[in-house]
Design a protein around this motif. Structure first.
Motif, PDB file in Angstrom:
ATOM      1  N   ALA A  49      -3.010  49.095  10.483  1.00  0.00           N
ATOM      2  CA  ALA A  49      -3.332  48.021  11.428  1.00  0.00           C
ATOM      3  C   ALA A  49      -2.750  46.691  10.949  1.00  0.00           C
ATOM      4  O   ALA A  49      -2.152  45.946  11.728  1.00  0.00           O
ATOM      5  N   LEU A  52       1.127  46.767  11.336  1.00  0.00           N
ATOM      6  CA  LEU A  52       1.541  46.649  12.736  1.00  0.00           C
ATOM      7  C   LEU A  52       1.275  45.243  13.279  1.00  0.00           C
ATOM      8  O   LEU A  52       2.071  44.704  14.039  1.00  0.00           O
ATOM      9  N   PHE A  53       0.158  44.649  12.874  1.00  0.00           N
ATOM     10  CA  PHE A  53      -0.141  43.294  13.343  1.00  0.00           C
ATOM     11  C   PHE A  53       0.939  42.322  12.875  1.00  0.00           C
ATOM     12  O   PHE A  53       1.422  41.497  13.639  1.00  0.00           O
ATOM     13  N   VAL A  61      -4.325  44.854  17.206  1.00  0.00           N
ATOM     14  CA  VAL A  61      -3.891  46.230  16.948  1.00  0.00           C
ATOM     15  C   VAL A  61      -5.155  47.058  16.769  1.00  0.00           C
ATOM     16  O   VAL A  61      -6.116  46.623  16.127  1.00  0.00           O
ATOM     17  N   TYR A  62      -5.137  48.245  17.349  1.00  0.00           N
ATOM     18  CA  TYR A  62      -6.262  49.170  17.228  1.00  0.00           C
ATOM     19  C   TYR A  62      -5.751  50.455  16.597  1.00  0.00           C
ATOM     20  O   TYR A  62      -4.729  51.006  17.031  1.00  0.00           O
ATOM     21  N   ILE A 136      -3.188  54.921  18.066  1.00  0.00           N
ATOM     22  CA  ILE A 136      -2.871  53.549  17.685  1.00  0.00           C
ATOM     23  C   ILE A 136      -2.489  52.799  18.957  1.00  0.00           C
ATOM     24  O   ILE A 136      -1.985  53.395  19.914  1.00  0.00           O
ATOM     25  N   ALA A 138      -1.324  48.601  20.456  1.00  0.00           N
ATOM     26  CA  ALA A 138      -1.024  47.184  20.240  1.00  0.00           C
ATOM     27  C   ALA A 138      -1.129  46.483  21.585  1.00  0.00           C
ATOM     28  O   ALA A 138      -0.579  46.960  22.576  1.00  0.00           O
ATOM     29  N   HIS A 150       9.348  47.315  19.948  1.00  0.00           N
ATOM     30  CA  HIS A 150       7.905  47.499  19.765  1.00  0.00           C
ATOM     31  C   HIS A 150       7.527  48.958  19.979  1.00  0.00           C
ATOM     32  O   HIS A 150       6.718  49.522  19.228  1.00  0.00           O
ATOM     33  N   LEU A 154       5.960  51.538  17.196  1.00  0.00           N
ATOM     34  CA  LEU A 154       4.720  52.274  17.453  1.00  0.00           C
ATOM     35  C   LEU A 154       4.929  53.777  17.348  1.00  0.00           C
ATOM     36  O   LEU A 154       4.084  54.498  16.807  1.00  0.00           O
TER      37      LEU A 154
END
Length: 181
Positions: A49, A52-53, A61-62, A136, A138, A150, A154
Motif C-alpha cells: 500500500a 503504490l501510494f 490505496v486499498y 488491490i 487505487a 497506472h 497495478l
C-alpha cells in the motif's frame, strides 16, 4: 524535413522523463517480493500500500488479503504518505472486493469519496483469478483518468502480491505442520 517526436509507450505522455520514471517504479516494485520473503501478510499489505501510494499518487490505496480459510481478511487503506485508516478500509472493502470478482479490471468503480466530497474513480485488480487471494485498488479524483502506466503498475503489483500471499500461506502451513509434529 519534418520533426518527429516519440511518445513513451507506457505513459502516453510526451517526454522521456515519464518513461524513465515508469521504468524506475517497475524496478522498485519488482524488488518487493525479496523484502516480503517470510513476512506476515499484514507486513506485505502495508508495504505494498505504501509503495503504490508513493508511486501512483492516488487519493488512497486499498490492499486486502485473505489469509486463508477461516481467517479474517487483512485490509489496509493508505490515505496519505504516512497514514492508514482502518475505518476507511472497513468502509470500502466490500464494494471493492465485489468489483474485483464481478467486473472487468479495466472498468472503473465510481465510489463516494470516503475522505471528503464527490466521487473517486477506483482502479481495482484482483489477486488470483476471482480475487480469492484478495484485491488491490487505487482511487483517483473523479476527473482524473488513470494513465496506462497506472494500470501497468497495478497489474504488476497484483501479480507480485498474489505470489507473496501464496508463499506466506505455504510458509505458515509448513510452520504449523512442524509444530504439530
Amino acid at each position: 524535413m519534418p520533426e518527429f517526436k516519440s511518445k513513451p509507450f507506457l505513459s502516453g505522455g510526451s517526454d522521456t522523463g515519464s518513461t524513465d520514471r515508469c521504468l524506475r517504479d517497475m524496478v522498485a516494485l519488482s524488488t518487493l517480493p525479496a523484502m516480503w520473503l517470510g513476512a506476515e501478510p499484514l507486513r506485505i499489505a502495508e508495504s505494498l500500500a505504501s509503495s503504490l501510494f508513493t508511486t501512483l499518487n492516488p487519493e488512497f490505496v486499498y490492499v486486502s488479503f485473505t489469509d486463508g480459510p477461516g481467517r479474517p481478511p487483512i485490509a489496509v487503506a493508505q490515505t496519505d504518505r504516512y497514514g492508514t485508516s482502518a475505518q476507511i478500509a472497513d468502509c470500502i472493502g466490500a464494494p471493492i472486493l465485489e468489483r474485483a470478482r464481478a467486473h472487468d479490471p479495466d472498468d472503473f468503480l465510481m465510489l463516494s469519496n470516503p475522505l471528503g466530497s464527490g466521487f473517486l474513480r477506483v482502479a481495482v485488480r484482483p489477486l488470483g483469478a476471482h480475487a480469492e487471494l484478495g484485491v488491490i485498488a487505487a482511487a483517483f479524483a473523479e476527473d482524473d483518468q488513470p494513465m496506462p502506466v497506472h494500470r501497468l503498475i497495478l497489474n504488476v503489483s497484483a501479480s507480485q502480491a498474489s505470489t507473496a500471499v501464496q508463499s506466506a500461506r505455504l510458509l505458515r502451513a509448513l510452520r504449523e505442520s512442524e509444530e504439530r509434529n
